[in-house]
Scaffold this active site. Structure first.
Site, PDB file in Angstrom:
ATOM      1  N   GLU A 274       0.828  -1.216   0.000  1.00 24.32           N
ATOM      2  CA  GLU A 274       0.000   0.000   0.000  1.00 24.32           C
ATOM      3  C   GLU A 274       0.861   1.264   0.000  1.00 24.32           C
ATOM      4  O   GLU A 274       1.203   1.785   1.068  1.00 24.32           O
ATOM      5  CB  GLU A 274      -0.906   0.023   1.245  1.00 24.32           C
ATOM      6  N   GLU A 361      -6.233  -7.454  -0.563  1.00 21.90           N
ATOM      7  CA  GLU A 361      -6.491  -7.315   0.886  1.00 21.90           C
ATOM      8  C   GLU A 361      -7.811  -6.583   1.088  1.00 21.90           C
ATOM      9  O   GLU A 361      -8.096  -5.599   0.401  1.00 21.90           O
ATOM     10  CB  GLU A 361      -5.347  -6.509   1.530  1.00 21.90           C
TER      11      GLU A 361
HETATM   12  C1  IDC Z   1      -2.646  -3.839  10.541  1.00 21.48           C
HETATM   13  C2  IDC Z   1      -2.790  -5.021  11.450  1.00 21.48           C
HETATM   14  C3  IDC Z   1      -2.415  -4.640  12.854  1.00 21.48           C
HETATM   15  C4  IDC Z   1      -1.027  -4.041  12.842  1.00 21.48           C
HETATM   16  C5  IDC Z   1      -0.967  -2.873  11.874  1.00 21.48           C
HETATM   17  C6  IDC Z   1       0.406  -2.241  11.780  1.00 21.48           C
HETATM   18  O1  IDC Z   1      -4.115  -5.490  11.370  1.00 21.48           O
HETATM   19  O2  IDC Z   1      -2.474  -5.754  13.696  1.00 21.48           O
HETATM   20  O3  IDC Z   1      -0.706  -3.594  14.133  1.00 21.48           O
HETATM   21  O4  IDC Z   1      -1.352  -3.339  10.600  1.00 21.48           O
HETATM   22  O5  IDC Z   1       1.315  -3.059  11.191  1.00 21.48           O
HETATM   23  C7  IDC Z   1      -3.910  -2.209   5.898  1.00 21.48           C
HETATM   24  C8  IDC Z   1      -2.554  -2.793   5.894  1.00 21.48           C
HETATM   25  C9  IDC Z   1      -2.395  -3.819   7.004  1.00 21.48           C
HETATM   26  C10 IDC Z   1      -3.101  -3.365   8.259  1.00 21.48           C
HETATM   27  C11 IDC Z   1      -4.596  -3.302   7.938  1.00 21.48           C
HETATM   28  C12 IDC Z   1      -5.456  -2.923   9.149  1.00 21.48           C
HETATM   29  O6  IDC Z   1      -2.195  -3.348   4.666  1.00 21.48           O
HETATM   30  O7  IDC Z   1      -1.041  -4.000   7.235  1.00 21.48           O
HETATM   31  O8  IDC Z   1      -2.870  -4.327   9.236  1.00 21.48           O
HETATM   32  N1  IDC Z   1      -4.826  -2.390   6.845  1.00 21.48           N
HETATM   33  O9  IDC Z   1      -5.130  -1.674   9.605  1.00 21.48           O
HETATM   34  N2  IDC Z   1      -4.406  -1.386   4.998  1.00 21.48           N
HETATM   35  C13 IDC Z   1      -5.634  -1.016   5.366  1.00 21.48           C
HETATM   36  C14 IDC Z   1      -5.923  -1.644   6.561  1.00 21.48           C
END
Ligand code: IDC
Length: 443
Positions: A274, A361
Protein backbone atom coordinates in the site's frame (compact mmCIF):
# COMPACT_ATOMS: atom_id res chain seq x y z
CA UNK A 1 -15.13 -52.18 140.77
CA UNK A 2 -13.89 -52.17 137.17
CA UNK A 3 -10.19 -51.99 137.03
CA UNK A 4 -8.33 -49.52 134.80
CA UNK A 5 -6.98 -52.40 132.81
CA UNK A 6 -10.47 -53.72 132.16
CA UNK A 7 -11.66 -50.23 131.10
CA UNK A 8 -8.79 -49.99 128.65
CA UNK A 9 -9.57 -53.44 127.18
CA UNK A 10 -13.23 -52.50 126.70
CA UNK A 11 -12.27 -49.26 124.87
CA UNK A 12 -9.88 -51.17 122.60
CA UNK A 13 -12.55 -53.81 121.82
CA UNK A 14 -15.11 -51.11 121.01
CA UNK A 15 -12.62 -49.39 118.75
CA UNK A 16 -11.80 -52.64 116.96
CA UNK A 17 -15.50 -53.35 116.53
CA UNK A 18 -16.13 -49.89 115.20
CA UNK A 19 -13.19 -50.22 112.82
CA UNK A 20 -14.56 -53.54 111.55
CA UNK A 21 -17.98 -52.02 110.87
CA UNK A 22 -16.53 -48.98 109.09
CA UNK A 23 -14.05 -51.16 107.18
CA UNK A 24 -16.83 -53.57 106.13
CA UNK A 25 -19.09 -50.81 104.85
CA UNK A 26 -16.19 -49.14 103.05
CA UNK A 27 -15.08 -52.47 101.55
CA UNK A 28 -18.54 -53.20 100.12
CA UNK A 29 -18.78 -49.69 98.72
CA UNK A 30 -15.36 -49.95 97.15
CA UNK A 31 -16.27 -53.27 95.60
CA UNK A 32 -19.37 -51.70 94.08
CA UNK A 33 -17.24 -48.89 92.65
CA UNK A 34 -18.76 -46.14 94.71
CA UNK A 35 -15.50 -44.91 96.16
CA UNK A 36 -12.90 -42.73 94.49
CA UNK A 37 -9.57 -42.29 96.14
CA UNK A 38 -7.79 -38.93 95.94
CA UNK A 39 -4.97 -40.41 93.82
CA UNK A 40 -7.56 -41.78 91.47
CA UNK A 41 -9.04 -38.32 90.92
CA UNK A 42 -5.79 -37.12 89.33
CA UNK A 43 -5.69 -39.93 86.78
CA UNK A 44 -9.36 -39.91 85.77
CA UNK A 45 -9.54 -36.21 84.91
CA UNK A 46 -7.61 -36.42 81.60
CA UNK A 47 -9.75 -39.39 80.63
CA UNK A 48 -12.81 -37.25 81.11
CA UNK A 49 -11.23 -34.58 78.86
CA UNK A 50 -10.47 -37.08 76.19
CA UNK A 51 -13.96 -38.38 76.09
CA UNK A 52 -15.32 -34.86 75.93
CA UNK A 53 -13.38 -34.39 72.68
CA UNK A 54 -15.05 -37.32 70.97
CA UNK A 55 -18.45 -35.71 70.44
CA UNK A 56 -16.68 -32.91 68.61
CA UNK A 57 -15.49 -35.47 66.08
CA UNK A 58 -19.00 -36.82 65.78
CA UNK A 59 -20.28 -33.33 65.02
CA UNK A 60 -17.70 -32.99 62.30
CA UNK A 61 -18.74 -36.24 60.71
CA UNK A 62 -22.35 -35.10 60.67
CA UNK A 63 -21.40 -31.90 58.92
CA UNK A 64 -19.58 -33.82 56.28
CA UNK A 65 -22.53 -36.11 55.67
CA UNK A 66 -24.89 -33.13 55.44
CA UNK A 67 -22.60 -31.55 52.97
CA UNK A 68 -22.62 -34.73 50.90
CA UNK A 69 -26.36 -34.78 50.88
CA UNK A 70 -26.58 -31.31 49.58
CA UNK A 71 -24.94 -32.46 46.39
CA UNK A 72 -27.44 -35.19 45.77
CA UNK A 73 -30.19 -34.68 43.24
CA UNK A 74 -33.34 -32.97 44.48
CA UNK A 75 -35.52 -35.99 43.67
CA UNK A 76 -33.62 -38.31 45.98
CA UNK A 77 -33.85 -35.92 48.90
CA UNK A 78 -37.60 -35.46 48.50
CA UNK A 79 -38.46 -39.04 49.56
CA UNK A 80 -36.93 -38.67 52.97
CA UNK A 81 -39.64 -36.83 55.02
CA UNK A 82 -42.38 -39.14 53.70
CA UNK A 83 -40.47 -42.23 54.74
CA UNK A 84 -40.24 -40.81 58.24
CA UNK A 85 -44.04 -40.51 58.61
CA UNK A 86 -44.68 -43.25 61.18
CA UNK A 87 -48.49 -43.02 61.17
CA UNK A 88 -48.71 -44.86 57.89
CA UNK A 89 -45.29 -46.32 57.81
CA UNK A 90 -45.78 -49.27 55.51
CA UNK A 91 -47.83 -47.74 52.69
CA UNK A 92 -45.77 -44.59 52.76
CA UNK A 93 -42.63 -46.63 52.63
CA UNK A 94 -44.01 -48.43 49.60
CA UNK A 95 -45.11 -45.17 48.06
CA UNK A 96 -41.78 -43.67 48.91
CA UNK A 97 -39.98 -46.62 47.44
CA UNK A 98 -42.04 -46.34 44.24
CA UNK A 99 -41.54 -42.62 44.10
CA UNK A 100 -37.89 -43.08 44.77
CA UNK A 101 -37.76 -45.58 41.93
CA UNK A 102 -39.65 -43.24 39.64
CA UNK A 103 -37.57 -40.32 40.73
CA UNK A 104 -34.43 -42.29 40.19
CA UNK A 105 -35.63 -43.21 36.71
CA UNK A 106 -36.41 -39.62 35.89
CA UNK A 107 -33.08 -38.59 37.27
CA UNK A 108 -31.47 -41.20 35.09
CA UNK A 109 -33.51 -40.02 32.10
CA UNK A 110 -32.61 -36.43 32.80
CA UNK A 111 -29.02 -37.46 33.17
CA UNK A 112 -29.21 -39.32 29.85
CA UNK A 113 -30.66 -36.33 27.99
CA UNK A 114 -28.18 -34.06 29.67
CA UNK A 115 -25.34 -36.29 28.58
CA UNK A 116 -26.73 -36.47 25.05
CA UNK A 117 -27.02 -32.68 24.90
CA UNK A 118 -23.58 -32.28 26.39
CA UNK A 119 -22.10 -34.78 23.96
CA UNK A 120 -23.76 -33.02 21.04
CA UNK A 121 -22.49 -29.70 22.27
CA UNK A 122 -19.05 -31.12 22.94
CA UNK A 123 -18.94 -32.65 19.45
CA UNK A 124 -20.09 -29.38 17.98
CA UNK A 125 -17.46 -27.52 19.93
CA UNK A 126 -14.74 -29.89 18.85
CA UNK A 127 -15.93 -30.35 15.25
CA UNK A 128 -13.53 -28.92 12.72
CA UNK A 129 -15.47 -26.39 10.63
CA UNK A 130 -15.60 -27.52 7.02
CA UNK A 131 -17.18 -25.58 4.14
CA UNK A 132 -17.50 -28.66 1.96
CA UNK A 133 -16.60 -26.46 -0.98
CA UNK A 134 -13.20 -26.74 -2.61
CA UNK A 135 -12.38 -23.87 -4.93
CA UNK A 136 -10.73 -24.72 -8.21
CA UNK A 137 -7.03 -24.73 -8.98
CA UNK A 138 -6.67 -23.40 -12.55
CA UNK A 139 -3.02 -23.99 -13.34
CA UNK A 140 -1.01 -21.14 -14.94
CA UNK A 141 -2.88 -17.84 -14.96
CA UNK A 142 -2.73 -14.80 -17.14
CA UNK A 143 -4.65 -11.60 -17.72
CA UNK A 144 -6.93 -11.18 -20.71
CA UNK A 145 -9.18 -8.16 -21.32
CA UNK A 146 -8.82 -7.06 -17.76
CA UNK A 147 -9.73 -10.48 -16.36
CA UNK A 148 -7.77 -13.23 -14.72
CA UNK A 149 -8.05 -16.38 -16.83
CA UNK A 150 -6.64 -19.89 -17.09
CA UNK A 151 -4.69 -21.28 -20.07
CA UNK A 152 -7.85 -21.78 -22.09
CA UNK A 153 -9.07 -18.27 -21.40
CA UNK A 154 -11.73 -19.30 -18.87
CA UNK A 155 -12.21 -16.90 -15.97
CA UNK A 156 -10.29 -17.76 -12.83
CA UNK A 157 -11.36 -16.52 -9.43
CA UNK A 158 -9.00 -16.79 -6.49
CA UNK A 159 -10.58 -16.53 -3.06
CA UNK A 160 -8.60 -16.84 0.12
CA UNK A 161 -6.88 -15.25 3.06
CA UNK A 162 -3.96 -12.99 3.78
CA UNK A 163 -1.62 -13.86 6.59
CA UNK A 164 -0.88 -11.23 9.20
CA UNK A 165 2.76 -10.09 9.24
CA UNK A 166 4.99 -13.08 8.55
CA UNK A 167 7.28 -12.07 11.41
CA UNK A 168 4.32 -11.63 13.72
CA UNK A 169 2.21 -14.72 13.10
CA UNK A 170 4.31 -17.28 11.21
CA UNK A 171 2.52 -20.11 13.01
CA UNK A 172 -0.54 -19.73 10.76
CA UNK A 173 1.33 -20.34 7.52
CA UNK A 174 2.97 -23.65 8.31
CA UNK A 175 2.52 -26.77 6.23
CA UNK A 176 -0.22 -28.02 8.55
CA UNK A 177 -2.07 -24.72 8.57
CA UNK A 178 -2.03 -24.32 4.81
CA UNK A 179 -3.04 -27.93 4.19
CA UNK A 180 -5.92 -27.52 6.67
CA UNK A 181 -7.09 -24.25 5.09
CA UNK A 182 -7.28 -25.96 1.74
CA UNK A 183 -8.99 -29.04 3.13
CA UNK A 184 -11.43 -27.43 5.56
CA UNK A 185 -12.18 -24.05 4.05
CA UNK A 186 -11.52 -24.95 0.44
CA UNK A 187 -9.82 -21.64 -0.37
CA UNK A 188 -7.50 -21.58 -3.37
CA UNK A 189 -5.10 -18.74 -2.47
CA UNK A 190 -3.03 -17.58 0.47
CA UNK A 191 -1.21 -14.26 0.63
CA UNK A 192 2.03 -14.10 2.61
CA UNK A 193 2.21 -10.56 4.00
CA UNK A 194 5.86 -9.83 4.61
CA UNK A 195 6.20 -6.39 6.19
CA UNK A 196 9.22 -4.50 4.96
CA UNK A 197 9.50 -1.98 7.75
CA UNK A 198 6.93 -2.65 10.51
CA UNK A 199 7.66 -5.15 13.30
CA UNK A 200 10.80 -7.11 12.42
CA UNK A 201 10.22 -6.33 8.79
CA UNK A 202 12.41 -7.72 6.05
CA UNK A 203 14.30 -4.45 5.53
CA UNK A 204 14.79 -3.52 9.19
CA UNK A 205 15.26 -6.81 11.02
CA UNK A 206 18.75 -7.77 9.91
CA UNK A 207 20.14 -10.87 8.22
CA UNK A 208 18.79 -13.32 10.73
CA UNK A 209 15.21 -12.09 10.34
CA UNK A 210 15.61 -12.16 6.58
CA UNK A 211 16.66 -15.76 6.55
CA UNK A 212 13.84 -16.77 8.93
CA UNK A 213 11.32 -14.96 6.72
CA UNK A 214 12.65 -16.61 3.58
CA UNK A 215 12.52 -19.96 5.30
CA UNK A 216 8.87 -19.37 6.27
CA UNK A 217 8.05 -18.35 2.72
CA UNK A 218 9.74 -21.44 1.38
CA UNK A 219 7.73 -23.78 3.59
CA UNK A 220 4.50 -21.95 2.79
CA UNK A 221 5.13 -22.02 -0.97
CA UNK A 222 5.88 -25.70 -0.78
CA UNK A 223 2.69 -26.35 1.20
CA UNK A 224 0.60 -24.25 -1.19
CA UNK A 225 2.06 -26.12 -4.15
CA UNK A 226 1.41 -29.51 -2.59
CA UNK A 227 -2.18 -28.49 -1.93
CA UNK A 228 -2.93 -26.96 -5.34
CA UNK A 229 -3.20 -23.43 -4.08
CA UNK A 230 -1.97 -20.10 -5.32
CA UNK A 231 0.40 -18.18 -3.08
CA UNK A 232 1.06 -14.44 -3.19
CA UNK A 233 4.45 -13.09 -2.09
CA UNK A 234 3.46 -9.70 -0.71
CA UNK A 235 6.14 -7.03 -0.25
CA UNK A 236 4.14 -5.42 2.53
CA UNK A 237 5.13 -1.76 2.62
CA UNK A 238 3.05 0.28 5.06
CA UNK A 239 4.85 2.80 7.30
CA UNK A 240 7.36 3.07 4.52
CA UNK A 241 4.72 4.66 2.26
CA UNK A 242 7.09 5.04 -0.69
CA UNK A 243 7.98 1.74 -2.38
CA UNK A 244 11.18 3.35 -3.64
CA UNK A 245 12.48 3.57 -0.06
CA UNK A 246 13.61 -0.05 -0.04
CA UNK A 247 13.80 -0.51 -3.81
CA UNK A 248 17.24 -2.13 -3.86
CA UNK A 249 16.15 -4.69 -1.25
CA UNK A 250 13.01 -5.33 -3.30
CA UNK A 251 15.08 -5.95 -6.43
CA UNK A 252 17.29 -8.36 -4.54
CA UNK A 253 14.32 -10.12 -2.86
CA UNK A 254 12.18 -10.60 -5.96
CA UNK A 255 15.21 -11.67 -7.98
CA UNK A 256 15.97 -14.37 -5.45
CA UNK A 257 12.33 -15.47 -5.16
CA UNK A 258 11.65 -15.75 -8.87
CA UNK A 259 14.77 -17.81 -9.42
CA UNK A 260 13.69 -20.10 -6.62
CA UNK A 261 10.08 -20.39 -7.82
CA UNK A 262 10.58 -20.13 -11.55
CA UNK A 263 8.77 -23.41 -12.12
CA UNK A 264 5.91 -22.70 -9.72
CA UNK A 265 2.94 -21.49 -11.73
CA UNK A 266 1.04 -20.92 -8.49
CA UNK A 267 3.35 -18.15 -7.21
CA UNK A 268 2.09 -14.59 -7.66
CA UNK A 269 4.31 -11.55 -7.01
CA UNK A 270 2.82 -8.52 -5.25
CA UNK A 271 5.51 -5.89 -5.47
CA UNK A 272 4.17 -3.26 -3.03
CA UNK A 273 1.30 -3.53 -0.61
CA UNK A 274 0.00 0.00 0.00
CA UNK A 275 1.87 3.06 -1.22
CA UNK A 276 0.59 5.95 0.87
CA UNK A 277 1.24 9.51 2.00
CA UNK A 278 2.09 11.84 -0.87
CA UNK A 279 3.16 9.00 -3.13
CA UNK A 280 1.70 9.31 -6.62
CA UNK A 281 1.01 6.79 -9.33
CA UNK A 282 4.04 8.10 -11.14
CA UNK A 283 6.28 7.25 -8.12
CA UNK A 284 4.80 3.79 -8.06
CA UNK A 285 5.17 3.34 -11.84
CA UNK A 286 8.83 4.27 -11.57
CA UNK A 287 9.34 1.58 -8.96
CA UNK A 288 7.24 -0.97 -10.84
CA UNK A 289 9.24 -0.44 -14.00
CA UNK A 290 12.37 -1.50 -12.15
CA UNK A 291 10.95 -4.47 -10.26
CA UNK A 292 8.79 -6.03 -12.99
CA UNK A 293 11.77 -6.66 -15.36
CA UNK A 294 13.68 -8.35 -12.52
CA UNK A 295 10.87 -10.88 -12.26
CA UNK A 296 10.11 -11.10 -15.96
CA UNK A 297 13.76 -11.69 -16.90
CA UNK A 298 13.48 -15.02 -15.14
CA UNK A 299 9.81 -15.87 -15.57
CA UNK A 300 8.35 -13.98 -18.46
CA UNK A 301 4.70 -14.83 -17.82
CA UNK A 302 4.69 -14.39 -14.03
CA UNK A 303 1.52 -12.83 -12.68
CA UNK A 304 2.42 -9.56 -10.94
CA UNK A 305 0.24 -7.39 -8.68
CA UNK A 306 1.01 -3.68 -8.37
CA UNK A 307 -0.10 -1.47 -5.48
CA UNK A 308 -1.93 1.77 -6.16
CA UNK A 309 -1.91 5.23 -4.48
CA UNK A 310 -3.68 5.98 -1.18
CA UNK A 311 -3.30 2.59 0.45
CA UNK A 312 -4.20 0.84 -2.78
CA UNK A 313 -7.54 2.51 -3.16
CA UNK A 314 -7.06 5.06 -5.96
CA UNK A 315 -7.37 3.63 -9.44
CA UNK A 316 -8.05 6.88 -11.31
CA UNK A 317 -4.46 7.78 -12.07
CA UNK A 318 -3.76 4.19 -13.04
CA UNK A 319 -6.60 4.27 -15.55
CA UNK A 320 -5.07 7.29 -17.17
CA UNK A 321 -1.62 5.81 -17.35
CA UNK A 322 -1.53 2.03 -17.03
CA UNK A 323 1.72 0.10 -17.11
CA UNK A 324 2.78 -1.35 -20.40
CA UNK A 325 3.21 -4.98 -19.40
CA UNK A 326 1.16 -8.14 -19.84
CA UNK A 327 -0.11 -10.17 -16.91
CA UNK A 328 -0.29 -7.23 -14.56
CA UNK A 329 -3.11 -6.59 -12.12
CA UNK A 330 -3.58 -3.50 -9.97
CA UNK A 331 -4.47 -3.98 -6.38
CA UNK A 332 -7.49 -2.49 -4.72
CA UNK A 333 -8.08 -2.69 -0.94
CA UNK A 334 -11.27 -1.91 0.93
CA UNK A 335 -12.48 -2.09 4.53
CA UNK A 336 -16.28 -2.23 4.47
CA UNK A 337 -16.87 -0.33 7.67
CA UNK A 338 -14.79 2.64 6.42
CA UNK A 339 -15.13 2.55 2.64
CA UNK A 340 -18.65 2.88 1.38
CA UNK A 341 -20.67 3.93 -1.64
CA UNK A 342 -18.39 6.65 -3.03
CA UNK A 343 -15.47 4.21 -2.91
CA UNK A 344 -17.58 1.54 -4.58
CA UNK A 345 -18.67 3.93 -7.34
CA UNK A 346 -15.09 4.86 -8.20
CA UNK A 347 -14.12 1.24 -8.01
CA UNK A 348 -16.79 -0.04 -10.37
CA UNK A 349 -15.99 2.77 -12.80
CA UNK A 350 -12.42 1.48 -13.04
CA UNK A 351 -13.69 -2.07 -13.43
CA UNK A 352 -16.12 -1.02 -16.13
CA UNK A 353 -13.24 0.69 -17.92
CA UNK A 354 -11.57 -2.72 -18.08
CA UNK A 355 -8.79 -2.23 -15.54
CA UNK A 356 -7.49 -5.59 -14.30
CA UNK A 357 -7.95 -5.46 -10.53
CA UNK A 358 -7.07 -7.91 -7.80
CA UNK A 359 -8.38 -7.30 -4.24
CA UNK A 360 -5.26 -8.55 -2.50
CA UNK A 361 -6.49 -7.32 0.89
CA UNK A 362 -9.84 -6.34 2.37
CA UNK A 363 -11.81 -6.49 5.58
CA UNK A 364 -15.45 -6.25 6.57
CA UNK A 365 -14.39 -4.21 9.60
CA UNK A 366 -12.86 -0.75 9.80
CA UNK A 367 -9.67 0.34 8.02
CA UNK A 368 -7.72 0.35 11.27
CA UNK A 369 -8.14 -3.43 11.25
CA UNK A 370 -10.48 -3.41 14.21
CA UNK A 371 -14.16 -2.99 15.01
CA UNK A 372 -17.22 -4.94 14.06
CA UNK A 373 -18.24 -6.52 10.81
CA UNK A 374 -20.36 -4.07 8.86
CA UNK A 375 -22.68 -6.61 7.29
CA UNK A 376 -24.71 -4.02 5.37
CA UNK A 377 -21.67 -2.58 3.60
CA UNK A 378 -19.99 -5.97 3.40
CA UNK A 379 -22.80 -7.45 1.35
CA UNK A 380 -22.64 -4.52 -1.10
CA UNK A 381 -18.93 -5.11 -1.60
CA UNK A 382 -19.58 -8.82 -1.99
CA UNK A 383 -22.11 -8.13 -4.73
CA UNK A 384 -19.40 -6.37 -6.71
CA UNK A 385 -16.91 -9.19 -6.12
CA UNK A 386 -19.53 -11.62 -7.32
CA UNK A 387 -20.68 -9.56 -10.28
CA UNK A 388 -17.18 -8.89 -11.63
CA UNK A 389 -15.80 -12.29 -10.60
CA UNK A 390 -12.96 -10.70 -8.70
CA UNK A 391 -10.17 -12.41 -6.83
CA UNK A 392 -9.64 -11.48 -3.19
CA UNK A 393 -7.81 -12.18 0.07
CA UNK A 394 -9.32 -11.29 3.41
CA UNK A 395 -7.15 -9.67 6.11
CA UNK A 396 -5.99 -11.43 8.36
CA UNK A 397 -5.16 -14.98 9.42
CA UNK A 398 -4.24 -14.61 13.08
CA UNK A 399 -5.75 -14.58 16.55
CA UNK A 400 -4.66 -11.03 17.31
CA UNK A 401 -7.21 -9.22 19.50
CA UNK A 402 -8.59 -7.12 16.66
CA UNK A 403 -11.75 -7.29 14.58
CA UNK A 404 -9.97 -8.22 11.36
CA UNK A 405 -8.26 -11.31 12.82
CA UNK A 406 -10.14 -14.37 11.59
CA UNK A 407 -9.46 -16.42 14.71
CA UNK A 408 -10.65 -15.63 18.22
CA UNK A 409 -7.98 -14.24 20.53
CA UNK A 410 -8.51 -17.05 23.08
CA UNK A 411 -8.00 -19.81 20.52
CA UNK A 412 -4.51 -21.30 20.60
CA UNK A 413 -4.97 -23.58 17.64
CA UNK A 414 -3.28 -22.64 14.40
CA UNK A 415 -5.34 -24.94 12.17
CA UNK A 416 -8.39 -27.22 12.21
CA UNK A 417 -10.57 -24.53 13.72
CA UNK A 418 -14.09 -25.12 14.93
CA UNK A 419 -16.75 -22.61 13.96
CA UNK A 420 -16.59 -21.27 17.54
CA UNK A 421 -12.85 -20.68 17.16
CA UNK A 422 -13.57 -18.13 14.45
CA UNK A 423 -14.05 -14.43 15.12
CA UNK A 424 -17.15 -12.61 13.89
CA UNK A 425 -15.34 -11.74 10.66
CA UNK A 426 -13.98 -15.29 10.49
CA UNK A 427 -17.49 -16.74 10.74
CA UNK A 428 -18.86 -14.26 8.23
CA UNK A 429 -16.13 -15.20 5.77
CA UNK A 430 -16.56 -18.91 6.46
CA UNK A 431 -20.31 -18.69 5.82
CA UNK A 432 -19.64 -16.98 2.51
CA UNK A 433 -17.22 -19.69 1.49
CA UNK A 434 -19.85 -22.25 2.31
CA UNK A 435 -22.43 -20.57 0.13
CA UNK A 436 -20.11 -19.71 -2.72
CA UNK A 437 -20.05 -23.15 -4.22
CA UNK A 438 -20.73 -21.96 -7.74
CA UNK A 439 -18.61 -18.84 -7.62
CA UNK A 440 -15.36 -20.28 -8.87
CA UNK A 441 -16.44 -23.64 -10.25
CA UNK A 442 -19.28 -22.64 -12.53
CA UNK A 443 -17.13 -20.55 -14.76
C1 IDC B 1 -2.65 -3.84 10.54
C2 IDC B 1 -2.79 -5.02 11.45
C3 IDC B 1 -2.42 -4.64 12.85
C4 IDC B 1 -1.03 -4.04 12.84
C5 IDC B 1 -0.97 -2.87 11.87
C6 IDC B 1 0.41 -2.24 11.78
O1 IDC B 1 -4.11 -5.49 11.37
O2 IDC B 1 -2.47 -5.75 13.70
O3 IDC B 1 -0.71 -3.59 14.13
O4 IDC B 1 -1.35 -3.34 10.60
O5 IDC B 1 1.31 -3.06 11.19
C7 IDC B 1 -3.91 -2.21 5.90
C8 IDC B 1 -2.55 -2.79 5.89
C9 IDC B 1 -2.40 -3.82 7.00
C10 IDC B 1 -3.10 -3.37 8.26
C11 IDC B 1 -4.60 -3.30 7.94
C12 IDC B 1 -5.46 -2.92 9.15
O6 IDC B 1 -2.20 -3.35 4.67
O7 IDC B 1 -1.04 -4.00 7.23
O8 IDC B 1 -2.87 -4.33 9.24
N1 IDC B 1 -4.83 -2.39 6.85
O9 IDC B 1 -5.13 -1.67 9.61
N2 IDC B 1 -4.41 -1.39 5.00
C13 IDC B 1 -5.63 -1.02 5.37
C14 IDC B 1 -5.92 -1.64 6.56
Amino acid sequence: MVSRKQKFKTVVLVLIFALLIVGGVFGISYYKGGVTFPWQVATTEPEAKESSEEPAEEELKVTVVEADKKDKPEAVKKTKPEAEDKTAEKPVKKEAAKEEEADEESVEEEAETDTADETEEATKATDVAVTGNTLEYYGPLHVEDGKLVDESGNPAVLTGVSSHGLSWYPEYVTKDSIAALRKNWGINVIRLAMYTSDYNGYCVGGDEIQSVLKDNIDKAVEAATENDMYVILDWHILNDGDPNEYKSQAIQFFGEMVRKYEDNDNVIYEICNEPNGDITWSDISKYAKEIIPVIRNVKEDALILVGTPSWSSDLDAVLENPLDYDNIMYTYHFYASSHKSSARNAFTEALDAGLPVFISEYGYVSANGDGEVDTKEASKWNEIIEEYQLSSCIWNLSNKAEGSALINADCDKTFDFTYEDLSAQGQYFFDLLKGEETKANDN
